[in-house]
Design a protein around this motif. Structure first.
Motif, mmCIF file in Angstrom:
data_model
loop_
_atom_site.group_PDB
_atom_site.id
_atom_site.type_symbol
_atom_site.label_atom_id
_atom_site.label_comp_id
_atom_site.label_asym_id
_atom_site.label_seq_id
_atom_site.Cartn_x
_atom_site.Cartn_y
_atom_site.Cartn_z
ATOM 1 N N HIS A 85 0.777 -1.224 0.057
ATOM 2 C CA HIS A 85 0.048 -0.033 -0.117
ATOM 3 C C HIS A 85 1.099 1.244 -0.116
ATOM 4 O O HIS A 85 2.115 1.135 0.300
ATOM 5 C CB HIS A 85 -0.941 0.030 1.334
ATOM 6 C CG HIS A 85 -0.027 0.341 2.309
ATOM 7 N ND1 HIS A 85 0.633 -1.004 3.034
ATOM 8 C CD2 HIS A 85 0.245 1.290 3.148
ATOM 9 C CE1 HIS A 85 1.048 -0.596 4.329
ATOM 10 N NE2 HIS A 85 0.960 0.862 4.374
ATOM 11 N N HIS A 87 0.585 5.488 0.819
ATOM 12 C CA HIS A 87 0.054 6.734 1.956
ATOM 13 C C HIS A 87 -0.739 7.841 1.115
ATOM 14 O O HIS A 87 -0.593 8.962 1.669
ATOM 15 C CB HIS A 87 0.992 6.917 2.987
ATOM 16 C CG HIS A 87 1.541 5.792 3.509
ATOM 17 N ND1 HIS A 87 2.685 5.145 2.880
ATOM 18 C CD2 HIS A 87 1.192 4.726 4.681
ATOM 19 C CE1 HIS A 87 3.271 4.238 3.484
ATOM 20 N NE2 HIS A 87 2.119 3.643 4.461
ATOM 21 N N HIS A 127 4.865 0.326 0.728
ATOM 22 C CA HIS A 127 5.661 -0.959 1.196
ATOM 23 C C HIS A 127 4.478 -1.933 1.651
ATOM 24 O O HIS A 127 3.308 -1.775 1.754
ATOM 25 C CB HIS A 127 6.305 -0.478 2.167
ATOM 26 C CG HIS A 127 5.563 0.349 3.596
ATOM 27 N ND1 HIS A 127 6.317 0.621 4.617
ATOM 28 C CD2 HIS A 127 4.401 0.527 3.431
ATOM 29 C CE1 HIS A 127 5.334 1.466 5.321
ATOM 30 N NE2 HIS A 127 4.183 1.239 4.700
ATOM 31 N N TYR A 143 1.613 10.646 10.337
ATOM 32 C CA TYR A 143 1.570 10.876 8.723
ATOM 33 C C TYR A 143 1.319 12.507 8.636
ATOM 34 O O TYR A 143 0.667 13.117 9.517
ATOM 35 C CB TYR A 143 0.452 10.164 8.048
ATOM 36 C CG TYR A 143 0.533 8.825 8.066
ATOM 37 C CD1 TYR A 143 1.200 8.021 7.425
ATOM 38 C CD2 TYR A 143 -0.138 8.052 9.316
ATOM 39 C CE1 TYR A 143 1.356 6.766 7.464
ATOM 40 C CE2 TYR A 143 -0.101 6.537 9.487
ATOM 41 C CZ TYR A 143 0.838 5.913 8.487
ATOM 42 O OH TYR A 143 0.759 4.846 8.387
HETATM 43 FE FE LIG Z 1 2.158 1.903 5.509
#
Ligand SMILES: [Fe+2]
Length: 319
Positions: A85, A87, A127, A143
């Motif tokens: 996935h 982000h 990753h 994030y």
């Molecule tokens: Fe991640």
């Protein structure tokens, strides 16, 4: 007079920057700043009493949601993983608070992540993070901008391809960590075969038929055919593959077994295949558990190999 003018220009520039930032939402944090944030948060006691463990899927919760970054805590039971996935446009950092995780990226060596050393990344970073240990793990993630979008991928050979949206693309923050969907446990707590297979594959680097062929030619990898005799007689076989049927596989490859084959050492690369690439995943994990840590399996099995036009021994000639 010049000094006063410069100061006014600086102040105007600062005001313009602040206004621009407020228009765009907030100042973004750098990955290094996020690393400090997750490290500080992990060393605090602000998350410990909030952690839960869930057998059916990874448990996660956003513990802080500010204008410029957010913080998540995630628990990982053995075998749980994210799948590949990204982000979205967010940069990020994460640190393991307890346990051990692995980070996988195509074409890169697996990173084993121990507590205390944050991993950082910029936007569009993809990753797959896994708990392949036998103990639960807990990690803290941050994030910036706050996570709002996420894309799933599948590994096609050595490259990532976007997962079909219809197959369960997670594109909202409420869904974002549910990348790898799992069916709930039944009343006995037993896992389904899909869950067992999924957990096994989370621990494997699987090879396409092309990669398998290349590994056979260029390295000392051993291709192992675990299909029963009747299936080989119908389907054909692969020249050079070592035939070790599934029911004796562990005894033939356990380096400590008196019935082991001469090639069975803990550093040998064994690539297992079956007919379609399902049983081979479980077989490869069985070999990894016997310390053959490079054991892998071939995606799609013999049928995929044949479909790609790679050399086979036809059924009539196969032993
Ligand atoms: Fe991640």
């Amino acid at each position: 007079m010049q000094l006063a003018t410069d100061q006014r220009l600086v102040q105007e520039a600062d005001s313009a920057l602040i206004a621009a930032k407020s228009l765009s939402g907030a100042v973004s944090r750098t990955p290094e700043e996020l690393a400090n944030i997750v490290s500080l948060f992990a060393s605090s006691d602000g998350w410990m009493d909030k952690v839960r463990l869930r057998a059916e899927q990874r448990w996660y919760e956003r513990l802080y949601h500010g204008p410029d970054y957010d913080i998540w805590v995630i628990s990982w039971l053995p075998g749980q993983s994210t799948g590949f996935h990204d982000h979205g446009a967010s940069s990020g950092a994460f640190v393991v608070a307890t346990g051990i995780l692995e980070e996988h990226r195509p074409g890169e060596r697996t990173r084993v992540i121990h507590p205390g050393t944050p991993r950082t990344f910029g936007p569009d970073y993809a990753h797959d993070v896994r708990n392949v240990s036998l103990a639960p793990a807990i990690s803290i993630h941050a994030y910036s901008p706050p996570l709002s979008d996420m894309n799933e991928y599948e590994l096609d050979g050595s490259r990532l391809v976007p997962r079909d949206r219809a197959s369960g693309k997670a594109d909202t923050v409420d869904q974002e960590w549910r990348v790898q969907k799992r069916k709930p446990l039944d009343r006995t707590g037993a896992l389904s075969i899909e869950q067992v297979l999924s957990a096994a594959r989370a621990r494997l680097r699987r090879l396409s038929p092309d990669e398998t062929y290349e590994a056979m030619v260029k390295t000392e990898a051993i291709l192992v055919d675990i299909r029963p005799e009747g299936q080989r007689a119908i389907e054909g076989s692969i020249a050079g593959a070592l035939i070790v049927e599934r029911n004796v596989l562990e005894w033939r490859f356990d380096p400590a077994s008196s019935a082991r084959l001469p090639v069975a050492t803990d550093h040998v690369q064994v690539i297992v295949f079956c007919s379609e690439g399902y049983a081979s995943s479980l077989a490869a994990i069985a070999l990894q558990d016997l310390r053959l840590c490079r054991a892998a399996d071939m995606i799609g099995g013999f049928q995929a190999w044949r479909a790609m036009g790679l050399p086979i021994v036809p059924p009539s000639e196969a032993s």
